[in-house]
Every structure is written in structure tokens, then in C-alpha cells.
Design an enzyme around this catalytic site. Structure first.
Site: not given
Ligand SMILES: Cc1cc2nc3c(=O)[nH]c(=O)nc-3n(C[C@H](O)[C@H](O)[C@H](O)COP(=O)(O)OP(=O)(O)OC[C@H]3O[C@@H](n4cnc5c(N)ncnc54)[C@H](O)[C@@H]3O)c2cc1C
Length: 757
Positions: A419, A422, A451-452, A469, A492, A542-543, A632
Site C-alpha cells: 500500500c 499508492k 466509498d470502499d 484490459d 470488448d 480506481g487504484h 474487436d
């Protein structure tokens, strides 16, 4: 794309790819400053070299002989290249405002955008005259004129307004070329009539008397009608009028008069002269803002009066590069000292030129050859990069503020994993503050109330389509990369016949100064969100982690009818169907070539444009025409994806190599053996080919294995509807759509694909 291990500490942004900035790029290529990132923003990837323009018009040079490939030069210099039009500068925020993309941050800025013809001063000129700048547009008009004159029987009259060196040279070049074309067609070259309008009593007012009289002689000999003291005050369709009341009917009116500064410069708050050019000190720094420089025609030196000529723009390149470097290093700047007399070699169209420098005059074919030698040597510097090696000074450490110092040390120190890797919350929230994903009613918890995890509703009667992807940046342009990564991931969902609903992003960003990391995240995510929004897809989370390279991917959820009536599978192909491909192939080889400086910039421009075309509108069109299967095109290349379709369908297929739509340049780069690193893995699938030996020499053969980024749709459509389907797809903007083969019943042989050569 060059990957550097030094974190970016400062941004130098160059607006315009004029004669000074190509020199700056070259000098930074020779001597990079670690920690400094160069970005050049220009409307034209092929930037013209004015000295050779008349030779191009006269037919002595081809287009590529007289244009510098800015994208390729930037790649060589390790600089970013953004093809866009600059429309302003926000000096308070230190950002450059562009027409099509988010603002671009700078620490030091330079402007080299040339001059803008002042057509608004003369009634009707904007609508009915052809300005020589921008040269890209002039060239389009010139090619159209060439075509028109050759097709149209009878006389053609050309009027050039402006009798400085540019106007005289251009008129003689046009006349030379057009007369040659008419002669070659067996027509009378005297059908062409040429007029030159000078507001002054004499032509070439800034040159010496001998030069003037030599040109008077050439113009008279060539039958050019020279109108002296004839200021053009009105232009209408096919007609001009002078202040003295003279009227001339002309088929083409070309405008080569004194120009002014670009209109947007007025909003920058920079001090300008009475013609709208940026007032600069001897250091080329703006009088108003020490972080902004200007060079070439758009600059007006406060202490020197210079003619607007490319020769000065070229000479300014070296001191400009030095002063940009010194500004970053917080060192005293140097002065640019313009020469008092400068050499002009003005051509007469017919491989003959006249030299003018102060009171000096000379003429002859030898003078043209001299000019040609100087010009070609100049151009070689910007196209032949192979033998050069950059000198990096290890001692140059960019001065930083205290807080920046800590961040820079931390950026190159051992970084945490887990972590701890990040991207910091403050940086992230600042970067995403201005990114605006769309909101949807079926997104119950998303980025608007983070939120989480996100919560989305699946409407009754619908099922969820999932896809993921992820890939590394293949181009040093986070905004464009974000757009293409999002478009690729959405592909896709569309290929299945679904509608995109929500997306979560995963990204890695190279560590660096917080302000630079923040800007990269902002650029990349605003590019991605612009595409997701267009697709109706809400970014819900997202991360973002640190990584050596910039990379981005998406997990996307789409919705589809639960009874699967609209699902497009890979396995529905029927014998007799026609194979349709909606976009050209070749992105893998082109980007491999780009990183080796072997691709033309305009090929890369076209590939990037194609990668941004969404497949969304194509699918309903394919469904409406009864498509039986669809996928595709991505990493496995055309052959890989076709085999993925034939296998579950229980059919064979025939591909016509001549019919494959191919991106400009891809066949050339593939023929040169420049292929994507994924190609060898894809080539293993050649075992699926029945008659490989017959096809192996075909120029499109290697492209069967070329991995695609954000490729088009490969679909099978019943033969009866294929033609109308292709026409409809072309109408929707998929202009390269082609019928590339057909589906066959499964045969006895093991290999499912037959190539038609
Ligand atoms: C026919 C003709 C012949 C000439 N021959 C000669 C000659 O032999 N020798 C000589 O010394 N001079 C010559 N000149 C003059 C010469 O063209 C100019 O002095 C020279 O081009 C100025 O160079 P520059 O670098 O300032 O700008 P330019 O060469 O005009 O380059 C400006 C660049 O900025 C880009 N740009 C413009 N606006 C924007 C924007 N808003 N956003 C992003 N990019 C932008 C343009 O696309 C272009 O790439 C000639 C002029 C003409 C018309």
C-alpha cells in the site's frame, strides 16, 4: 518512446514548430538536461522550411524534402509532441491553453508561431484571397490550383499581392511550374497570365538597387505584369481593386503582404508591438514575463529592427535553447546579437537565383546551386539522426526549492511496495478534482460519493458483461494515452453488442515531484474520462500506484439483454458470410518504428486518430445487417482473432491480402523488418494458414500477425447484406471499412485459413 529514470523536475514548453524551435529541439537532443522535459505543441507535424518552399512550388523538390518531421524530431530529442492549436496562455497558472486538450503546464515557455496574414484589413480578402500562411493550407490550395489549371482549357490569371522577396519568389515559382505543366500537356503555356501588385512604387523595397533591377528584368522577360504603387484595397470573388481604381479579374489571388501577430497573443497580457508581435529583450525574453520567450517572426526585438525572415528565426534557435536552459538552472542569460546584414538567396523559379546582402549582388545558376546546398544541409540536420550521440552533463543539478528537494530525493530513493506504493491521497484528489465522470442513475455509489467500493444496479431484464484490459504507455502523451486506453478497453463491450455502464481504473505512475505526478494523473484521467463519458460509461473508482512506467487499464462493466438476443459472439460465423473489417491495421509495426525513429510523424498521427475512433456506432449497424459474429482486433492480430472466430464457429475462412485496410506507412515499416515485440508470439499461429508459402512475400503478409491497440471490429455478415453494411459503416465514419474475405465450410485439411494473394 524514450523511458528515462530521472524524475521530471521542470517542464519547458515550446509553442509552434518554427525555425527556432526545431533548433532548440536539436540542441536539447545533443545536450539533454536531466530532469527537464521538453514538450512541443504545434498544429503541423510536417513543419515547412521556408527557404525551400519556392523550390517545392516550382517542382524541384518533393513535399518531404521541404518539411521537417516534427514528431520524429521530438522523439529524437526525447521531447513530447502534441499536435494541437494553442489558443492562449494562462500566465497566472503557468499553463498553455490548447483547442482540443487540457491545459499544458510549464516552468519556462517559448513561442515560435510565425506571423499571421492580415487579411481583415482589406475588404473581401479573408473570403476570396489565398494567404501564403499557414503554409499547410496554402499548399492545399496550390495543389488544387495545379489540378484546376491542368484540367481547365483556356486562360488562367494569377495575381500575387505583395512584392517583397516572398511574393516575387513565389510568383516566379508558380509561373515556372504551371508553364511546365501546360507544356507537358501539349498546351500553350502563354495561356497563363501573371500579375504582381506592389503597394510601394518599387518591388523588393528592402533590397539594393542592383537586386531590384535584376528582378525587374526577370519579371519583364517572363511577361509578368507588375502593378506599382497599386495597393489592393478590395477583393471579391475572382476580382481585385486597387486604391487607384484599377480592377483585375483573376482566377487565383495570392496574399503575400506584411503580416501581423496571432490574435490570441493579445489575450496573454504580454507586451506587443503595433503589429501584434511579442516585444522581446536581447535575451529573447518577453518584456513582460521573464518565463516566456519568443523567437522568429512572432517576436519583435525591442532594441533591433529585424526583417521577418527565416534566417533570423534560425539564428535565434541557439541563444533561445541556451536561455531556456539557463532559466531552469537560474543562471544569467545571454544576449542574441542579430547580424546587421544578412544574405538572401532569392530564386527565380528556374534553378537560378539572385544573391542580396547589403549592397552586394550576384546572380546565376551557381547561386541557385549554392542556395540548394545550404538548404539541403540544413534539412539533413533534422532528418538524419543515426550517427549522433548526446552529451549529458553529469554536473548540472537543477536548483530546487526545499520542499521540491525532499520530493526529488524521495522520487529516486528506494520506494515502498504494497500500500506504500499508492500515489498520495492529496496528489490524487487534487489531480482528479477537475476530472468530471458522467453520473448515471444506475450507479448508486460511485465517485460522486466515494466509498470502499462502487455499487451499481443491474436493470431488470439485463445481464452484465465484464471485461478488463491494461497496458503500458506506448506514447509520451498521457492525455492521448488515456483516451486510447479507455477506447481499447471499451472495445470488448461493444464487440459483444453491449452498452458500457461503469468502469474502474488501474494505473501506475512514475514517481516524481508532486506537481508533475499530479499533472500526469490529471492529463491521463481527463483523456480517459472524455472517452468513457462519450460512451455513456461512468468511472466509479480506481487504484493508482507508483511504477517505473506509465500504465493504465480498466475493468469495464457493460449491460446487455438478458435473453442474449443482441449478444455478438465469436462463434456464430456461417459459410457464405462475408468478412468485414472496420479499421485499418498496422499499429504494432508503426509504433515499433516510431520508437526507432523510422516512422514518419504523419503516419503516427493517422494511427493515433484511428485508435481514438470508437467501435460503439459500428455494432448496431452490424447487427442491423444481420452480422453473425464479431470481435474487436487487439493483441493477437488479425489472424489470431480470426482463428478465435473460425474455431468455435466450426468453419474455415479465406482472407484476401490485397483487400486488407492498412494504415499509411505500416506496409513500409513491416517490410523493413520493424515489428512489434509481440509479433513473434503471434507468428506462431501461421500453422493455421493453409498456403503460407504462396503469401509470404505479399507486403501485407506480416500485418496478419501485427498486434493492434484499439483496433477495429472483425465481423461476419451474410453475403446479401454485406455491400449495404459496408456502405452504412463508411457513412458512420468508418471510412476504411473493407470486405476482406469470406467464410467457408469446414474442409478436410487441418489449417482453417486460406490466403488469396
Ligand atoms: C514564399 C516565401 C518564401 C520565403 N523564403 C524565405 C527565404 O528564402 N529565406 C528566409 O529567410 N525567409 C523566407 N521567407 C520568410 C519566412 O517564411 C519566415 O520569416 C519564417 O517562416 C518565419 O519562421 P518562424 O520560425 O518565425 O515561423 P514559421 O516558419 O511560420 O513556423 C511557425 C510554426 O508554428 C506553428 N503554429 C502557428 N500557430 C500555432 C498555434 N496557434 N499553435 C500551435 N502551433 C502554431 C505553425 O504550424 C508552424 O509550424 C519566405 C516567406 C515566404 C512567404
Amino acid at each position: 518512446m524514450q523511458v528515462t529514470t530521472t524524475p521530471v523536475l521542470r517542464d519547458i514548453v515550446l509553442i509552434g514548430g518554427g525555425h527556432s524551435h526545431v533548433g532548440v529541439l536539436y540542441m536539447f537532443a545533443m545536450k539533454p538536461l536531466p530532469g527537464v522535459r521538453l514538450t512541443v505543441i504545434c498544429t503541423d507535424t510536417d513543419t515547412p522550411y521556408s527557404g525551400m518552399l519556392p523550390g517545392y512550388i516550382a517542382g524541384h523538390y518533393g513535399f518531404d524534402d521541404v518539411h521537417i518531421d516534427l514528431r520524429r524530431l521530438a522523439e529524437f530529442a526525447g521531447a513530447r509532441y502534441y499536435r494541437d492549436e494553442v489558443v492562449g496562455v494562462d500566465r497566472a497558472a503557468r499553463k498553455v491553453l490548447c483547442r482540443h486538450r487540457p491545459p499544458v503546464a510549464y516552468d519556462a515557455l517559448s513561442i515560435n508561431i510565425g506571423s499571421t496574414p492580415r487579411l481583415d484589413d482589406v475588404a473581401g480578402a479573408s473570403e476570396h484571397a489565398v494567404p501564403v500562411k499557414p503554409i499547410r493550407r496554402f499548399n492545399e490550395r496550390w495543389l488544387a490550383l495545379l489540378d484546376r489549371v491542368c484540367r481547365h482549357a483556356g486562360a488562367t490569371t494569377i495575381a500575387v499581392v505583395g512584392a517583397g522577396a516572398g511574393g516575387v519568389e513565389l510568383l516566379l515559382a508558380m509561373q515556372y511550374r504551371l508553364r511546365n505543366e501546360l507544356t507537358a500537356l501539349g498546351r500553350n503555356p502563354d495561356e497563363l497570365r501573371c500579375h504582381l501588385f506592389s503597394a510601394e512604387a518599387q518591388i523588393l523595397p528592402t533590397h539594393n538597387a542592383a537586386v531590384r533591377s535584376a528582378f525587374e528584368g526577370v519579371l519583364a522577360e517572363r511577361g509578368v505584369v507588375v502593378h506599382r504603387a497599386a495597393e489592393v484595397t478590395e477583393v471579391a470573388a475572382g476580382r481585385l481593386r486597387t486604391r487607384t481604381g484599377e480592377v483585375l479579374d483573376a482566377d487565383e489571388i495570392v496574399w503575400v503582404t506584411q503580416a501581423g501577430g496571432a490574435a490570441w497573443l493579445r489575450q496573454t497580457g504580454l507586451a506587443l508591438d503595433d503589429k501584434g508581435f511579442i516585444r522581446v529583450r536581447d535575451t529573447l525574453q518577453s518584456e513582460t514575463d521573464p518565463l516566456i520567450f519568443a523567437a522568429g517572426d512572432c517576436a519583435a526585438m525591442i532594441d533591433h529592427t529585424l526583417e521577418k525572415a527565416g534566417v533570423f528565426a534560425v539564428r535565434m534557435g541557439r541563444p533561445l535553447a541556451e536561455n531556456l536552459r539557463r532559466t531552469i538552472m537560474r543562471q544569467p542569460l545571454i544576449d542574441y546579437r542579430p547580424q546587421r546584414h544578412w544574405l538572401a538567396l532569392i530564386s527565380t523559379g528556374d534553378r537560378h537565383a539572385i544573391a542580396s546582402r547589403g549592397a552586394f549582388y550576384a546572380r546565376g545558376d551557381l547561386v541557385w546551386r549554392w542556395k540548394d546546398w545550404i538548404d539541403q544541409r540544413f534539412m539533413r540536420k533534422f532528418s538524419e539522426f543515426a550517427a549522433m550521440s548526446a552529451v549529458v552533463s553529469a554536473n548540472e543539478a537543477i536548483p530546487l526549492d526545499d520542499s521540491e528537494q525532499t520530493q526529488a530525493i524521495s522520487a529516486i530513493a528506494m520506494r515502498c511496495g504494497g500500500c506504500g506504493a499508492k500515489v498520495g491521497a492529496t496528489v490524487l484528489s487534487r489531480a482528479l478534482a477537475d476530472v468530471r465522470p458522467i453520473e448515471r442513475d444506475d450507479v448508486l455509489i460511485g465517485l460522486h460519493a466515494p466509498d470502499d467500493a462502487a455499487v451499481v444496479r443491474v436493470p431488470p431484464g439485463q445481464a452484465v458483461v465484464h471485461t478488463v484490459d491494461f497496458f503500458r504507455a506506448f506514447i509520451d502523451d498521457p492525455w492521448l494515452f488515456g483516451r486510447i486506453a479507455a477506447n481499447h478497453a471499451l472495445g470488448d463491450i461493444f464487440a459483444m453488442g453491449g452498452e458500457a455502464q461503469s468502469a474502474t481504473a488501474i494505473a501506475t505512475i512514475p514517481p516524481g515531484l508532486e506537481s508533475k505526478v499530479e499533472d500526469t494523473v490529471f492529463q491521463m484521467m481527463s483523456g480517459a474520462v472524455s472517452v468513457l463519458n462519450e460512451a455513456g460509461c461512468a468511472l466509479v473508482g480506481g487504484h493508482t500506484g507508483e511504477g517505473k512506467e506509465l500504465a493504465l487499464g480498466f475493468a469495464i462493466n457493460g449491460l446487455i439483454e438478458e435473453r442474449l438476443a443482441t449478444v455478438m459472439r465469436k462463434g456464430g460465423m456461417c459459410p457464405g458470410d462475408v468478412l468485414i473489417l472496420t479499421k485499418p491495421i498496422g499499429t504494432g509495426t508503426l509504433f515499433a518504428a516510431h520508437s526507432r525513429l523510422k516512422a514518419r510523424g504523419r503516419w503516427i498521427d493517422a494511427a493515433l486518430d484511428s485508435m481514438q475512433v470508437s467501435n460503439r456506432a459500428a455494432v448496431p449497424c452490424l447487427i442491423a445487417h444481420g452480422a453473425t459474429a464479431c470481435t474487436d482486433l487487439t493483441g493477437f492480430g488479425l489472424l489470431g482473432h480470426l482463428v478465435e472466430m473460425t474455431r468455435p464457429s466450426g468453419v474455415d475462412a479465406e482472407l484476401e491480402l490485397d483487400r486488407l485496410p492498412v494504415l499509411a506507412g505500416a506496409a513500409e515499416t513491416a517490410a523493413a523488418g520493424i515489428l512489434s515485440s509481440l509479433q513473434p508470439a503471434n507468428v506462431r499461429l501461421r500453422r493455421a494458414l493453409r498456403n503460407q508459402d504462396e503469401a509470404v512475400r505479399h507486403p501485407n503478409y506480416p500485418l496478419l500477425f501485427d498486434p493492434q491497440t484499439a483496433g477495429g471490429l472483425l465481423a461476419s455478415v451474410p453475403a446479401e447484406t454485406a455491400e449495404s453494411c459496408i456502405a452504412a459503416l463508411c457513412g458512420l465514419g468508418y471510412r476504411s471499412t473493407a470486405r476482406i474475405g469470406r467464410v467457408l465450410p469446414q474442409g478436410e485439411v487441418l489449417e482453417p485459413i486460406r490466403l488469396v494473394v
